[in-house]
Design a protein around this motif. Structure first.
Motif, PDB file in Angstrom:
ATOM      1  N   MET A 249       0.868  -1.077  -0.001  1.00  0.00           N
ATOM      2  CA  MET A 249       0.143  -0.068   0.086  1.00  0.00           C
ATOM      3  C   MET A 249       0.714   1.163  -0.046  1.00  0.00           C
ATOM      4  N   THR A 250       0.394   2.320  -0.757  1.00  0.00           N
ATOM      5  CA  THR A 250       1.178   3.288  -0.760  1.00  0.00           C
ATOM      6  C   THR A 250       0.786   4.346   0.652  1.00  0.00           C
ATOM      7  N   ARG A 251       1.372   5.714   0.729  1.00  0.00           N
ATOM      8  CA  ARG A 251       0.947   6.360   1.794  1.00  0.00           C
ATOM      9  C   ARG A 251      -0.392   6.979   1.932  1.00  0.00           C
ATOM     10  N   ARG A 252      -1.035   6.912   0.529  1.00  0.00           N
ATOM     11  CA  ARG A 252      -2.426   7.345   0.228  1.00  0.00           C
ATOM     12  C   ARG A 252      -3.498   6.264   0.639  1.00  0.00           C
ATOM     13  N   GLY A 253      -2.910   4.887   0.878  1.00  0.00           N
ATOM     14  CA  GLY A 253      -3.667   3.661   1.111  1.00  0.00           C
ATOM     15  C   GLY A 253      -4.170   3.009  -0.085  1.00  0.00           C
ATOM     16  N   SER A 254      -3.719   3.561  -1.404  1.00  0.00           N
ATOM     17  CA  SER A 254      -3.959   2.603  -2.419  1.00  0.00           C
ATOM     18  C   SER A 254      -2.993   1.622  -2.711  1.00  0.00           C
ATOM     19  N   PRO A 255      -3.160   0.496  -3.397  1.00  0.00           N
ATOM     20  CA  PRO A 255      -2.229  -0.742  -3.485  1.00  0.00           C
ATOM     21  C   PRO A 255      -1.024   0.079  -4.443  1.00  0.00           C
ATOM     22  N   CYS A 256       0.130  -0.514  -3.957  1.00  0.00           N
ATOM     23  CA  CYS A 256       1.480  -0.623  -4.835  1.00  0.00           C
ATOM     24  C   CYS A 256       1.149  -0.583  -6.142  1.00  0.00           C
ATOM     25  N   ARG A 257       1.789   0.254  -7.223  1.00  0.00           N
ATOM     26  CA  ARG A 257       1.728   0.180  -8.323  1.00  0.00           C
ATOM     27  C   ARG A 257       2.685  -0.698  -9.232  1.00  0.00           C
ATOM     28  N   ALA A 258       3.778  -0.962  -8.283  1.00  0.00           N
ATOM     29  CA  ALA A 258       4.730  -1.784  -8.876  1.00  0.00           C
ATOM     30  C   ALA A 258       4.311  -3.059  -9.583  1.00  0.00           C
ATOM     31  N   PRO A 259       5.060  -3.691 -10.692  1.00  0.00           N
ATOM     32  CA  PRO A 259       4.741  -4.923 -11.238  1.00  0.00           C
ATOM     33  C   PRO A 259       4.884  -6.073 -10.244  1.00  0.00           C
ATOM     34  N   ILE A 260       3.999  -6.908 -10.245  1.00  0.00           N
ATOM     35  CA  ILE A 260       3.991  -8.037  -9.194  1.00  0.00           C
ATOM     36  C   ILE A 260       5.050  -9.122  -9.898  1.00  0.00           C
ATOM     37  N   VAL A 261       5.704  -9.764  -9.250  1.00  0.00           N
ATOM     38  CA  VAL A 261       6.847 -10.553  -9.406  1.00  0.00           C
ATOM     39  C   VAL A 261       6.234 -12.082  -9.764  1.00  0.00           C
ATOM     40  N   ALA A 262       6.859 -12.531 -10.956  1.00  0.00           N
ATOM     41  CA  ALA A 262       6.178 -13.745 -11.457  1.00  0.00           C
ATOM     42  C   ALA A 262       6.171 -14.953 -10.230  1.00  0.00           C
ATOM     43  N   GLY A 263       5.114 -15.363 -10.346  1.00  0.00           N
ATOM     44  CA  GLY A 263       4.788 -16.601  -9.257  1.00  0.00           C
ATOM     45  C   GLY A 263       4.684 -16.012  -7.981  1.00  0.00           C
ATOM     46  N   LYS A 264       4.571 -14.900  -7.590  1.00  0.00           N
ATOM     47  CA  LYS A 264       4.063 -14.178  -6.408  1.00  0.00           C
ATOM     48  C   LYS A 264       2.997 -13.381  -6.449  1.00  0.00           C
ATOM     49  N   THR A 265       2.506 -12.992  -5.353  1.00  0.00           N
ATOM     50  CA  THR A 265       1.313 -12.177  -5.069  1.00  0.00           C
ATOM     51  C   THR A 265       1.674 -10.574  -4.908  1.00  0.00           C
ATOM     52  N   ARG A 266       2.882 -10.176  -4.818  1.00  0.00           N
ATOM     53  CA  ARG A 266       3.440  -9.069  -4.477  1.00  0.00           C
ATOM     54  C   ARG A 266       4.471  -8.358  -5.397  1.00  0.00           C
ATOM     55  N   CYS A 267       4.803  -6.986  -5.150  1.00  0.00           N
ATOM     56  CA  CYS A 267       5.928  -6.667  -6.117  1.00  0.00           C
ATOM     57  C   CYS A 267       7.302  -6.825  -5.403  1.00  0.00           C
ATOM     58  N   ARG A 268       8.356  -6.729  -6.200  1.00  0.00           N
ATOM     59  CA  ARG A 268       9.731  -6.936  -5.436  1.00  0.00           C
ATOM     60  C   ARG A 268      10.128  -6.196  -4.305  1.00  0.00           C
ATOM     61  N   MET A 269       9.308  -5.012  -4.301  1.00  0.00           N
ATOM     62  CA  MET A 269       9.798  -4.180  -2.918  1.00  0.00           C
ATOM     63  C   MET A 269       8.870  -4.576  -1.735  1.00  0.00           C
ATOM     64  N   HIS A 270       7.732  -5.000  -2.131  1.00  0.00           N
ATOM     65  CA  HIS A 270       6.701  -5.419  -0.947  1.00  0.00           C
ATOM     66  C   HIS A 270       6.895  -7.018  -0.512  1.00  0.00           C
ATOM     67  N   GLY A 271       7.776  -7.776  -0.815  1.00  0.00           N
ATOM     68  CA  GLY A 271       7.464  -9.106  -0.133  1.00  0.00           C
ATOM     69  C   GLY A 271       7.655 -10.184  -1.487  1.00  0.00           C
ATOM     70  N   GLY A 272       7.773  -9.780  -2.561  1.00  0.00           N
ATOM     71  CA  GLY A 272       7.850 -10.785  -3.550  1.00  0.00           C
ATOM     72  C   GLY A 272       9.114 -11.164  -4.126  1.00  0.00           C
ATOM     73  N   ALA A 273      10.295 -10.514  -3.730  1.00  0.00           N
ATOM     74  CA  ALA A 273      11.290 -10.897  -4.184  1.00  0.00           C
ATOM     75  C   ALA A 273      11.801 -12.054  -3.505  1.00  0.00           C
TER      76      ALA A 273
END
Length: 71
Positions: A1-25
């Motif tokens: 989530m961003t500071r505004r409360g909206s979801p992060c707009r970074a691309p999701i890591v393949a095979g994961k449910t989150r981006c590389r910066m928020h737990g997908g790496a």
């Protein structure tokens, strides 16, 4: 989530449910057997009960001394 409360707009890591910066790496998160997560024991039930009993004993001793001094 961003500071505004909206979801992060970074691309999701393949095979994961989150981006590389928020737990997908790979390798993200705490290491297995994380020693930093161990409890130190100060707030265990036993330690808190022991401190309560000690405070009660000190309070009782203070009251006894105050009664002796009045006599």
């Amino acid at each position: 989530m961003t500071r505004r409360g909206s979801p992060c707009r970074a691309p999701i890591v393949a095979g994961k449910t989150r981006c590389r910066m928020h737990g997908g790496a790979g390798g993200s998160g705490a290491p297995a057997g994380n020693q930093n997560a161990l409890k130190h024991g100060r707030f265990t039930r036993e330690a808190m009960a022991e401190r309560r009993a000690l405070r009660a004993l000190i309070r009782e001793a203070s009251e006894t001394l105050a009664r002796i001094e009045k006599s």
